[in-house]
Motif scaffolding. Structure first.
Motif, short mmCIF file in Angstrom:
data_model
loop_
_atom_site.label_atom_id
_atom_site.label_comp_id
_atom_site.label_asym_id
_atom_site.label_seq_id
_atom_site.Cartn_x
_atom_site.Cartn_y
_atom_site.Cartn_z
N ALA A 222 45.21 42.87 36.38
CA ALA A 222 44.50 41.89 37.20
C ALA A 222 43.12 41.61 36.62
O ALA A 222 42.66 40.46 36.59
CB ALA A 222 44.37 42.39 38.64
N HIS A 223 42.44 42.66 36.16
CA HIS A 223 41.11 42.49 35.58
C HIS A 223 41.17 41.64 34.32
O HIS A 223 40.39 40.70 34.13
CB HIS A 223 40.50 43.85 35.26
CG HIS A 223 39.09 43.78 34.73
ND1 HIS A 223 38.83 43.55 33.39
CD2 HIS A 223 37.89 43.88 35.33
CE1 HIS A 223 37.53 43.53 33.21
NE2 HIS A 223 36.94 43.72 34.36
N VAL A 224 42.11 41.96 33.44
CA VAL A 224 42.26 41.21 32.19
C VAL A 224 42.64 39.76 32.48
O VAL A 224 42.09 38.83 31.87
CB VAL A 224 43.33 41.86 31.29
CG1 VAL A 224 43.64 40.97 30.09
CG2 VAL A 224 42.83 43.22 30.80
N ASN A 225 43.56 39.55 33.41
CA ASN A 225 43.98 38.19 33.75
C ASN A 225 42.81 37.39 34.32
O ASN A 225 42.65 36.19 34.02
CB ASN A 225 45.12 38.22 34.76
CG ASN A 225 46.41 38.76 34.16
OD1 ASN A 225 46.58 38.74 32.94
ND2 ASN A 225 47.30 39.26 35.00
N TYR A 226 42.02 38.03 35.16
CA TYR A 226 40.84 37.36 35.74
C TYR A 226 39.90 36.90 34.63
O TYR A 226 39.45 35.74 34.61
CB TYR A 226 40.11 38.30 36.69
CG TYR A 226 38.79 37.75 37.19
CD1 TYR A 226 38.75 36.80 38.20
CD2 TYR A 226 37.58 38.17 36.63
CE1 TYR A 226 37.55 36.28 38.64
CE2 TYR A 226 36.37 37.65 37.07
CZ TYR A 226 36.36 36.72 38.07
OH TYR A 226 35.15 36.19 38.51
N MET A 227 39.60 37.78 33.70
CA MET A 227 38.68 37.44 32.60
C MET A 227 39.26 36.35 31.71
O MET A 227 38.55 35.44 31.28
CB MET A 227 38.38 38.69 31.78
CG MET A 227 37.70 39.82 32.55
SD MET A 227 36.13 39.30 33.29
CE MET A 227 35.14 39.03 31.81
N ILE A 248 42.78 30.23 40.60
CA ILE A 248 43.86 31.14 40.19
C ILE A 248 43.26 32.47 39.73
O ILE A 248 43.80 33.55 40.01
CB ILE A 248 44.71 30.50 39.08
CG1 ILE A 248 45.35 29.21 39.59
CG2 ILE A 248 45.78 31.48 38.59
CD1 ILE A 248 46.09 28.43 38.52
N ALA A 249 42.13 32.39 39.03
CA ALA A 249 41.46 33.62 38.56
C ALA A 249 40.98 34.44 39.75
O ALA A 249 41.18 35.66 39.78
CB ALA A 249 40.27 33.24 37.67
N ASP A 250 40.38 33.79 40.73
CA ASP A 250 39.87 34.50 41.90
C ASP A 250 41.00 35.18 42.67
O ASP A 250 40.78 36.22 43.32
CB ASP A 250 39.11 33.54 42.82
CG ASP A 250 37.79 33.08 42.21
OD1 ASP A 250 37.31 33.77 41.27
OD2 ASP A 250 37.25 32.06 42.67
N ASP A 251 42.20 34.61 42.62
CA ASP A 251 43.34 35.20 43.29
C ASP A 251 43.67 36.58 42.70
O ASP A 251 44.21 37.45 43.41
CB ASP A 251 44.55 34.28 43.20
CG ASP A 251 45.69 34.73 44.08
OD1 ASP A 251 45.50 34.76 45.31
OD2 ASP A 251 46.77 35.05 43.53
N GLN A 252 43.33 36.76 41.43
CA GLN A 252 43.58 38.06 40.78
C GLN A 252 42.72 39.16 41.39
O GLN A 252 43.10 40.33 41.40
CB GLN A 252 43.31 37.96 39.28
CG GLN A 252 44.24 37.03 38.51
CD GLN A 252 45.65 37.56 38.43
OE1 GLN A 252 45.86 38.75 38.16
NE2 GLN A 252 46.63 36.70 38.67
N LEU A 253 41.56 38.76 41.89
CA LEU A 253 40.63 39.76 42.45
C LEU A 253 41.22 40.47 43.67
O LEU A 253 40.82 41.60 43.98
CB LEU A 253 39.30 39.07 42.83
CG LEU A 253 38.49 38.47 41.66
CD1 LEU A 253 37.23 37.82 42.21
CD2 LEU A 253 38.13 39.56 40.66
N LYS A 254 42.14 39.81 44.35
CA LYS A 254 42.75 40.43 45.54
C LYS A 254 43.51 41.69 45.18
O LYS A 254 43.71 42.57 46.01
CB LYS A 254 43.69 39.43 46.22
CG LYS A 254 43.00 38.19 46.75
CD LYS A 254 43.99 37.20 47.35
CE LYS A 254 43.31 35.94 47.85
NZ LYS A 254 44.28 34.96 48.39
N LYS A 255 43.95 41.78 43.91
CA LYS A 255 44.71 42.94 43.48
C LYS A 255 43.80 44.14 43.26
O LYS A 255 44.29 45.27 43.10
CB LYS A 255 45.46 42.62 42.19
CG LYS A 255 46.46 41.48 42.34
CD LYS A 255 47.13 41.14 41.03
CE LYS A 255 48.06 39.94 41.19
NZ LYS A 255 48.73 39.57 39.92
N PHE A 256 42.49 43.91 43.22
CA PHE A 256 41.53 45.00 43.07
C PHE A 256 41.31 45.72 44.39
O PHE A 256 40.88 46.87 44.42
CB PHE A 256 40.17 44.46 42.60
CG PHE A 256 40.13 44.07 41.16
CD1 PHE A 256 39.33 44.74 40.26
CD2 PHE A 256 40.88 43.00 40.69
CE1 PHE A 256 39.28 44.36 38.94
CE2 PHE A 256 40.86 42.62 39.37
CZ PHE A 256 40.04 43.30 38.48
#
Length: 257
Positions: A222-227, A248-256
């Motif tokens: 999730a971190h790599v995808n966000y970056m 779409i990037a911000d959606d990855q943050l939910k996995k954190f």
């Protein structure tokens, strides 16, 4: 099966996946599987580091790293295409230009795929792998080497180290999470392919490594995808595309969380 044979078989797996990639570079799984096979052999070499000369270890490790990196950008784009498609499916919106964004990503993938297929890149890959094969051929493990004792001892050492790191892990510390994930992969590869030397210990180690790899993998991915998504958004020219990719990037943050 001897240690040399196990390593040679993993090298053969790399060669097979290389041909499969050349046969169908359009399939995202081909670049992924090639990189996995390269990382697998690299992980086994890391596990055997204490039984290798520094020069041999460095040569094999460096060349395998370089070989995998040749397909790094392509793999990143495949992941971004998959994440964008997943987000588009979960958030249907007639006003969002998912189609245009996916076309940009696929055009970028086509360009990066072509780069991996140039004579220069293929020559570099061939050189890296031939260097690895040469070193593997020259390895001299005597039959008197107490491999059972070494494998058990190394599995124990890495088990204890991995558990200690995981128990004190701050999941918001991405570099450390990534480090723990890499250590879990090395332990898992060794537990899988060296299992015959220590079956009881290897089975337990494999399960431990998989559990930790899965737990840390969700966060690191999730971190790599966000970056990646944020970086690509900054490179786009249309503001609408930028905003969509950032969502779409911000959606990855939910996995954190």
């Amino acid at each position: 099966m001897s240690i040399q044979t196990i390593l040679q078989n993993r090298y053969a797996d790399i060669e097979v996946e290389w041909v499969r990639y050349l046969n169908n570079p359009f399939d995202p799984e081909r670049a992924h599987d090639l990189r996995v096979m390269i990382r697998t052999l690299r992980g086994l070499i890391k596990f055997l580091k204490r039984r290798l000369t520094p020069a041999t270890y460095t040569t094999i490790d460096t060349n395998l790293s370089q070989a995998a990196n040749l397909f790094g950008d392509l793999r990143e784009l495949d992941v971004l295409i998959e994440e964008t498609g997943t987000y588009a499916y979960a958030h249907p919106d007639k006003k969002a230009d998912y189609q245009g964004l996916l076309k940009i990503l696929r055009d970028n993938r086509q360009h990066e795929m072509a780069q991996t297929l140039t004579e220069g890149t293929q020559a570099t890959l061939k050189k890296d792998l031939e260097s690895v094969q040469q070193q593997l051929t020259q390895l001299k493990f005597t039959q008197t080497t107490a491999w059972h004792q070494y494998i058990v001892k190394e599995l124990n050492r890495r088990n204890h180290k991995l558990v200690a790191l995981f128990e004190k892990l701050d999941f918001k510390d991405y570099p450390e999470v990534h480090h723990v994930r890499k250590r879990s992969k090395t332990l898992r590869y060794a537990s899988t392919y060296f299992a015959d030397f220590a079956p009881n210990k290897a089975n337990k180690s494999a399960k431990l490594a998989k559990d930790i790899q899965d737990d840390t993998g969700t966060i690191t991915d999730a971190h790599v995808n966000y970056m990646r998504l944020r970086k690509l958004a900054d490179q786009l020219s249309k503001n609408a595309d930028k905003q969509l990719l950032r969502k779409i990037a911000d959606d990855q943050l939910k996995k954190f969380e």
